[in-house]
Write a protein that holds these residues in place. Structure first.
Motif, PDB file in Angstrom:
ATOM      1  N   PRO A  49      27.923   2.092  37.029  1.00  0.00           N
ATOM      2  CA  PRO A  49      27.604   0.959  36.151  1.00  0.00           C
ATOM      3  C   PRO A  49      28.587   0.737  35.009  1.00  0.00           C
ATOM      4  N   GLN A  50      29.354   1.764  34.641  1.00  0.00           N
ATOM      5  CA  GLN A  50      30.310   1.612  33.550  1.00  0.00           C
ATOM      6  C   GLN A  50      31.606   0.915  33.987  1.00  0.00           C
ATOM      7  N   ALA A  51      31.880   0.889  35.279  1.00  0.00           N
ATOM      8  CA  ALA A  51      33.152   0.337  35.778  1.00  0.00           C
ATOM      9  C   ALA A  51      33.036  -1.183  35.929  1.00  0.00           C
ATOM     10  N   ILE A  52      33.084  -1.895  34.807  1.00  0.00           N
ATOM     11  CA  ILE A  52      32.847  -3.337  34.806  1.00  0.00           C
ATOM     12  C   ILE A  52      34.122  -4.150  35.045  1.00  0.00           C
ATOM     13  N   TRP A  53      35.264  -3.472  35.189  1.00  0.00           N
ATOM     14  CA  TRP A  53      36.549  -4.140  35.383  1.00  0.00           C
ATOM     15  C   TRP A  53      36.846  -4.283  36.885  1.00  0.00           C
ATOM     16  N   ASP A  54      37.989  -4.865  37.203  1.00  0.00           N
ATOM     17  CA  ASP A  54      38.395  -5.020  38.597  1.00  0.00           C
ATOM     18  C   ASP A  54      38.982  -3.719  39.148  1.00  0.00           C
ATOM     19  N   LYS A  55      38.867  -3.548  40.447  1.00  0.00           N
ATOM     20  CA  LYS A  55      39.507  -2.426  41.127  1.00  0.00           C
ATOM     21  C   LYS A  55      41.021  -2.617  41.114  1.00  0.00           C
ATOM     22  N   SER A  56      41.751  -1.518  41.036  1.00  0.00           N
ATOM     23  CA  SER A  56      43.211  -1.590  41.124  1.00  0.00           C
ATOM     24  C   SER A  56      43.671  -1.688  42.574  1.00  0.00           C
ATOM     25  N   LEU A  57      43.017  -0.924  43.454  1.00  0.00           N
ATOM     26  CA  LEU A  57      43.360  -0.947  44.870  1.00  0.00           C
ATOM     27  C   LEU A  57      42.561  -2.028  45.582  1.00  0.00           C
ATOM     28  N   PRO A  58      43.100  -2.628  46.643  1.00  0.00           N
ATOM     29  CA  PRO A  58      42.354  -3.635  47.396  1.00  0.00           C
ATOM     30  C   PRO A  58      41.156  -3.013  48.111  1.00  0.00           C
ATOM     31  N   GLU A  59      40.171  -3.832  48.387  1.00  0.00           N
ATOM     32  CA  GLU A  59      38.962  -3.362  49.067  1.00  0.00           C
ATOM     33  C   GLU A  59      39.299  -2.712  50.400  1.00  0.00           C
ATOM     34  N   SER A  60      40.297  -3.227  51.089  1.00  0.00           N
ATOM     35  CA  SER A  60      40.686  -2.659  52.382  1.00  0.00           C
ATOM     36  C   SER A  60      41.171  -1.219  52.238  1.00  0.00           C
ATOM     37  N   GLU A  61      41.819  -0.911  51.106  1.00  0.00           N
ATOM     38  CA  GLU A  61      42.291   0.449  50.866  1.00  0.00           C
ATOM     39  C   GLU A  61      41.121   1.389  50.588  1.00  0.00           C
ATOM     40  N   TRP A  62      40.121   0.907  49.854  1.00  0.00           N
ATOM     41  CA  TRP A  62      38.919   1.703  49.625  1.00  0.00           C
ATOM     42  C   TRP A  62      38.263   2.070  50.959  1.00  0.00           C
ATOM     43  N   ARG A  63      38.116   1.066  51.833  1.00  0.00           N
ATOM     44  CA  ARG A  63      37.469   1.309  53.122  1.00  0.00           C
ATOM     45  C   ARG A  63      38.319   2.253  53.986  1.00  0.00           C
ATOM     46  N   LYS A  64      39.618   2.147  53.845  1.00  0.00           N
ATOM     47  CA  LYS A  64      40.516   3.000  54.623  1.00  0.00           C
ATOM     48  C   LYS A  64      40.427   4.455  54.173  1.00  0.00           C
ATOM     49  N   LEU A  65      40.290   4.664  52.860  1.00  0.00           N
ATOM     50  CA  LEU A  65      40.298   6.007  52.312  1.00  0.00           C
ATOM     51  C   LEU A  65      38.943   6.710  52.415  1.00  0.00           C
ATOM     52  N   ALA A  66      37.856   5.970  52.233  1.00  0.00           N
ATOM     53  CA  ALA A  66      36.535   6.582  52.076  1.00  0.00           C
ATOM     54  C   ALA A  66      35.989   7.155  53.378  1.00  0.00           C
ATOM     55  N   HIS A  67      35.388   8.338  53.257  1.00  0.00           N
ATOM     56  CA  HIS A  67      34.637   8.916  54.372  1.00  0.00           C
ATOM     57  C   HIS A  67      33.205   8.375  54.400  1.00  0.00           C
ATOM     58  N   ALA A  68      32.673   8.053  53.200  1.00  0.00           N
ATOM     59  CA  ALA A  68      31.306   7.547  53.122  1.00  0.00           C
ATOM     60  C   ALA A  68      31.170   6.631  51.916  1.00  0.00           C
ATOM     61  N   HIS A  69      30.253   5.679  52.039  1.00  0.00           N
ATOM     62  CA  HIS A  69      29.981   4.708  50.973  1.00  0.00           C
ATOM     63  C   HIS A  69      28.486   4.692  50.712  1.00  0.00           C
ATOM     64  N   PHE A  70      28.098   4.707  49.431  1.00  0.00           N
ATOM     65  CA  PHE A  70      26.689   4.657  49.074  1.00  0.00           C
ATOM     66  C   PHE A  70      26.276   3.205  48.856  1.00  0.00           C
ATOM     67  N   ALA A  71      25.318   2.730  49.650  1.00  0.00           N
ATOM     68  CA  ALA A  71      24.813   1.356  49.546  1.00  0.00           C
ATOM     69  C   ALA A  71      23.458   1.373  48.859  1.00  0.00           C
ATOM     70  N   LYS A  72      23.346   0.650  47.742  1.00  0.00           N
ATOM     71  CA  LYS A  72      22.112   0.624  46.965  1.00  0.00           C
ATOM     72  C   LYS A  72      21.043  -0.213  47.653  1.00  0.00           C
ATOM     73  N   GLU A  73      19.776   0.162  47.416  1.00  0.00           N
ATOM     74  CA  GLU A  73      18.666  -0.672  47.847  1.00  0.00           C
ATOM     75  C   GLU A  73      18.586  -1.904  46.954  1.00  0.00           C
ATOM     76  N   LYS A  74      18.214  -3.029  47.516  1.00  0.00           N
ATOM     77  CA  LYS A  74      18.154  -4.275  46.746  1.00  0.00           C
ATOM     78  C   LYS A  74      17.112  -4.210  45.638  1.00  0.00           C
ATOM     79  N   ASN A  75      15.969  -3.601  45.931  1.00  0.00           N
ATOM     80  CA  ASN A  75      14.870  -3.579  44.963  1.00  0.00           C
ATOM     81  C   ASN A  75      14.866  -2.347  44.066  1.00  0.00           C
ATOM     82  N   ASN A  76      15.743  -1.393  44.335  1.00  0.00           N
ATOM     83  CA  ASN A  76      15.798  -0.168  43.531  1.00  0.00           C
ATOM     84  C   ASN A  76      17.243   0.307  43.467  1.00  0.00           C
TER      85      ASN A  76
END
Length: 298
Positions: free
Chosen positions: A40-67
């Motif tokens: 929640p503190q990272a309110i700025w833009d990412k430095s790396l493109p989204e494609s690079e994040w997806r390329k690097l990450a082994h796992a991504h945490f997806a939040k629930e819409k209601n919680n």
């Protein structure tokens, strides 16, 4: 009390790296595995493109819409559910810390706390008495408890959740240690009992959440109860030889609030240090991750 505001960041750590932040997320490496999590503190833009994040990450945490506090891990590349990393500070502290993907985005470790592990280890090593008694409240998975035990302290580790106390015991054993006293209890009830019994500790560690529940459903709200808790801590802290570490993660709190709380309940303390903890990413941005106040009689 001289109010010098510090900003502390852990030094180089071979098993941890903050790669990038932005868009309310952070990309981190823990050992051989890279995770993308909400921040929640990272309110700025990412430095790396989204494609690079997806390329690097082994796992991504997806939040629930209601919680937003809960969700699930989406596996992008193969990785284990449980794994471990090493921490070594060059001053004699070595720990093996066990990690796991949980439904609350946490993995059992807050890397910014490494500066406090080093502080606790050094304080106990230089303590006037041979074996100080240390109480770790809201102790979570116990890296601070393990660091204190590694330095030779008699440690009481308290958390309200039995599963994380078991996790802490695993961290202790993986680090080749033994002898920590484990307590599953409500923090406020426990320290009030200790005060009535006249029990005294030379070191107290507090890392309270903004909100929480005790093992019997006791409610914890940081801004409503932290003052009373510190008042009771003042009753059980050794007046002669002591140290205390208060850490808080709340978007609305500053270290000046922590300083006022300490001054109100402990008076003028020796060797005060206050400020914020942060992590610096490879791209150069600094991510603030909580405030601290710590003091010691030596």
């Amino acid at each position: 009390m001289k109010e010098t505001i510090l900003s502390l960041c852990p030094g180089p750590w071979s098993d941890y790296e903050l790669i990038d932040t932005g868009g309310f997320e952070k990309l981190e490496r823990f050992g051989n595995f890279i995770l993308s999590r909400p921040e929640p503190q990272a309110i700025w833009d990412k430095s790396l493109p989204e494609s690079e994040w997806r390329k690097l990450a082994h796992a991504h945490f997806a939040k629930e819409k209601n919680n937003p506090e809960k969700g699930q891990w989406q596996q992008i590349k193969p990785m284990p559910h449980n794994w471990s990393i090493e921490y070594e500070n060059g001053d004699g502290l070595k720990m093996t810390l066990n990690l796991a993907q949980t439904s609350f985005k946490h993995i059992g470790l807050f890397p910014e706390q490494a500066v406090n592990w080093d502080y606790l280890f050094q304080k106990i090593k230089s303590f006037p008495n041979q074996k100080p008694k240390v109480l770790n409240l809201f102790a979570y998975t116990g890296a601070a408890s393990v660091a204190c035990r590694a330095a030779g302290a008699e440690v009481t580790h308290l958390d309200s959740v039995k599963q994380v106390v078991t996790w802490s015991k695993h961290n202790m054993e993986s680090s080749g240690l033994e002898g920590i006293r484990w307590m599953v209890d409500d923090a406020m009830k426990f320290i009030k009992r200790e005060a009535r019994r006249g029990n005294v500790y030379q070191g107290i560690i507090l890392d309270p959440p903004a909100y929480g529940r005790g093992p019997e459903g006791e409610k914890w709200i940081l801004e409503e109860q932290i003052n009373e808790m510190l008042k009771t801590c003042a009753e059980i802290l050794d007046p002669k030889n002591h140290f205390l570490l208060l850490n808080m993660y709340s978007l609305s709190f500053s270290s000046l609030i922590a300083a006022n709380l300490i001054r109100s309940n402990f008076g003028e303390v020796q060797n005060p240090e206050q400020g914020e903890l942060y992590l610096e990413e490879k791209q150069g941005k600094k991510l603030p991750l909580g405030i601290f106040f710590r003091f010691s009689s030596f």
